[in-house]
Design an enzyme around this catalytic site. Structure first.
Site, PDB file in Angstrom:
ATOM      1  N   SER A 242      47.560  66.607  65.361  1.00  0.00           N
ATOM      2  CA  SER A 242      48.572  67.321  65.721  1.00  0.00           C
ATOM      3  C   SER A 242      49.109  68.228  64.422  1.00  0.00           C
ATOM      4  O   SER A 242      49.630  67.694  63.483  1.00  0.00           O
ATOM      5  CB  SER A 242      49.629  66.281  66.144  1.00  0.00           C
TER       6      SER A 242
ATOM      7  N   HIS B 272      45.588  69.422  68.401  1.00  0.00           N
ATOM      8  CA  HIS B 272      46.729  69.066  69.357  1.00  0.00           C
ATOM      9  C   HIS B 272      47.861  69.859  69.232  1.00  0.00           C
ATOM     10  O   HIS B 272      48.219  70.106  67.790  1.00  0.00           O
ATOM     11  CB  HIS B 272      47.086  67.633  69.412  1.00  0.00           C
TER      12      HIS B 272
ATOM     13  N   ASP C 217      51.667  70.814  69.686  1.00  0.00           N
ATOM     14  CA  ASP C 217      53.208  70.349  70.398  1.00  0.00           C
ATOM     15  C   ASP C 217      53.969  71.343  70.652  1.00  0.00           C
ATOM     16  O   ASP C 217      54.694  71.986  69.421  1.00  0.00           O
ATOM     17  CB  ASP C 217      53.609  69.314  69.519  1.00  0.00           C
TER      18      ASP C 217
ATOM     19  N   MET D 224      57.548  72.484  71.806  1.00  0.00           N
ATOM     20  CA  MET D 224      58.791  71.957  72.032  1.00  0.00           C
ATOM     21  C   MET D 224      60.075  73.130  72.303  1.00  0.00           C
ATOM     22  O   MET D 224      59.854  73.963  71.549  1.00  0.00           O
ATOM     23  CB  MET D 224      59.483  70.930  70.940  1.00  0.00           C
TER      24      MET D 224
ATOM     25  N   HIS E 243      50.190  70.086  74.324  1.00  0.00           N
ATOM     26  CA  HIS E 243      51.247  69.349  74.860  1.00  0.00           C
ATOM     27  C   HIS E 243      52.719  69.912  75.123  1.00  0.00           C
ATOM     28  O   HIS E 243      53.341  70.040  74.312  1.00  0.00           O
ATOM     29  CB  HIS E 243      51.280  68.179  73.844  1.00  0.00           C
TER      30      HIS E 243
ATOM     31  N   MET F 150      56.156  69.953  75.983  1.00  0.00           N
ATOM     32  CA  MET F 150      57.323  69.320  75.803  1.00  0.00           C
ATOM     33  C   MET F 150      58.553  70.209  76.230  1.00  0.00           C
ATOM     34  O   MET F 150      59.503  70.656  75.560  1.00  0.00           O
ATOM     35  CB  MET F 150      57.631  68.394  74.635  1.00  0.00           C
TER      36      MET F 150
ATOM     37  N   MET G  44      52.597  58.356  75.855  1.00  0.00           N
ATOM     38  CA  MET G  44      53.249  58.587  74.568  1.00  0.00           C
ATOM     39  C   MET G  44      53.648  57.260  73.931  1.00  0.00           C
ATOM     40  O   MET G  44      54.356  56.447  74.537  1.00  0.00           O
ATOM     41  CB  MET G  44      54.438  59.489  74.787  1.00  0.00           C
TER      42      MET G  44
ATOM     43  N   ASP H 178      49.653  59.222  71.779  1.00  0.00           N
ATOM     44  CA  ASP H 178      50.424  60.246  70.857  1.00  0.00           C
ATOM     45  C   ASP H 178      51.544  59.533  70.374  1.00  0.00           C
ATOM     46  O   ASP H 178      52.329  59.162  71.268  1.00  0.00           O
ATOM     47  CB  ASP H 178      50.272  61.476  71.611  1.00  0.00           C
TER      48      ASP H 178
HETATM   49  C1  DX5 Z   1      55.702  63.787  69.195  1.00  0.00           C
HETATM   50  C2  DX5 Z   1      54.417  64.779  69.369  1.00  0.00           C
HETATM   51  C3  DX5 Z   1      53.314  64.306  68.514  1.00  0.00           C
HETATM   52  C4  DX5 Z   1      53.579  63.984  66.935  1.00  0.00           C
HETATM   53  C5  DX5 Z   1      52.633  62.949  66.489  1.00  0.00           C
HETATM   54  O1  DX5 Z   1      56.614  64.390  70.168  1.00  0.00           O
HETATM   55  O2  DX5 Z   1      53.958  64.911  70.647  1.00  0.00           O
HETATM   56  O3  DX5 Z   1      52.108  65.042  68.779  1.00  0.00           O
HETATM   57  O4  DX5 Z   1      53.089  65.226  66.225  1.00  0.00           O
HETATM   58  O5  DX5 Z   1      53.133  62.660  65.237  1.00  0.00           O
HETATM   59  P1  DX5 Z   1      52.771  61.459  64.184  1.00  0.00           P
HETATM   60  O6  DX5 Z   1      51.169  61.128  64.560  1.00  0.00           O
HETATM   61  O7  DX5 Z   1      53.213  61.369  62.944  1.00  0.00           O
HETATM   62  O8  DX5 Z   1      53.274  60.361  65.007  1.00  0.00           O
HETATM   63 ZN    ZN Z   2      51.915  65.599  70.990  1.00  0.00          ZN
END
Ligand code: DX5
Ligand code: ZN
Length: 232
Positions: A14, A39, A41, A43, A72, A74, A146, A184
């Protein structure tokens, strides 16, 4: 189509834990070190209390590596943005079921993502019962469990979410569909051995925070050999 579990996990670092001032270099570094996917993320500060990046960054990353870009989302109102991410070069687009207003809108959006030439994925917050995903499994190529509350990297792995993985494995077998199961949040070589029913591991801090990125990715992949599937 049902598929046998792979002998190694696929690993998707990620980029939330990467150095955003050197994002291209960090993506190239993990790609060179054996990552299978990247990956991303996304947000929006509404669906989760944090803001990260959008489609322009995906577009900039597209030429950096040939690896699949696993996005991903969010965000609220994902239907407003899927086209931008498809054009930017996303390979997977995963939406949160909690961001959708109705089952018919969820189904329509998953179909639209596929129509845009992108592999659709669906995911859920830890608080959401896994059965809520079951009606949509035949429409997706990826289902994400998750194991932290979405929003931040570096959180503690929630072991109480593991039963969702075997429930999904059993349901995918029952309907004869070969979607990949991804996990994840708080994934490390130590927690990966508990994830025997998964196919793809996302890891942020366990990869980018490791002294040796190649070794970290290798340790995550090979955890598959000691991880026992529990689904029957
Ligand atoms: C959290 C994200 C993850 C995050 C995971 O909302 O969706 O992808 O980056 O990070 P680690 O592996 O550090 O928990
Ligand atoms: Zn993620």
């Amino acid at each position: 189509m049902t598929e046998l579990p792979m002998s190694e996990f696929l690993v998707a670092p990620s980029i939330l834990s990467a150095d955003f001032a050197r994002l291209g270099e960090d993506v190239a570094r993990v790609a060179h070190a054996g990552a299978d996917w990247i990956h991303v993320d996304v947000m929006d500060g509404h669906f989760v209390p944090n803001i990260t990046i959008g489609a322009p960054v995906v577009k900039s990353l597209r030429p950096v590596s040939k690896l699949p870009l696993d996005v991903h989302l969010m965000i609220e109102n994902p239907e407003r943005y899927v086209e931008d991410f498809a054009k930017a070069g996303a390979d997977f687009l995963t939406i949160h079921i909690e961001a959708m207003k109705s089952p018919s809108e969820t189904e329509a959006l998953l179909r639209r993502i596929r129509h845009l030439g992108v592999k659709p994925g669906i995911t859920l917050r830890p608080v959401t019962p896994v059965e809520q995903l079951f009606p949509f499994l035949s429409l997706v190529d990826l289902v994400l469990v998750m194991t932290v509350n979405p929003g931040f990297g570096g959180q503690k792995f929630m072991a109480d979410q593991i039963s969702k993985i075997s429930a999904l494995r059993n349901e995918l077998r029952r309907i004869g569909h070969g979607a990949l199961i991804q996990v994840d949040g708080g994934v490390s070589p130590e927690t990966a051995v508990l994830l025997g029913d998964a196919d793809v591991l996302v890891a942020g801090s366990a990869v980018f925070g490791a002294p040796d990125v190649r070794e970290a990715i290798r340790n995550l992949k090979t955890a598959r050999s000691v991880a026992k599937p529990v689904a029957q």
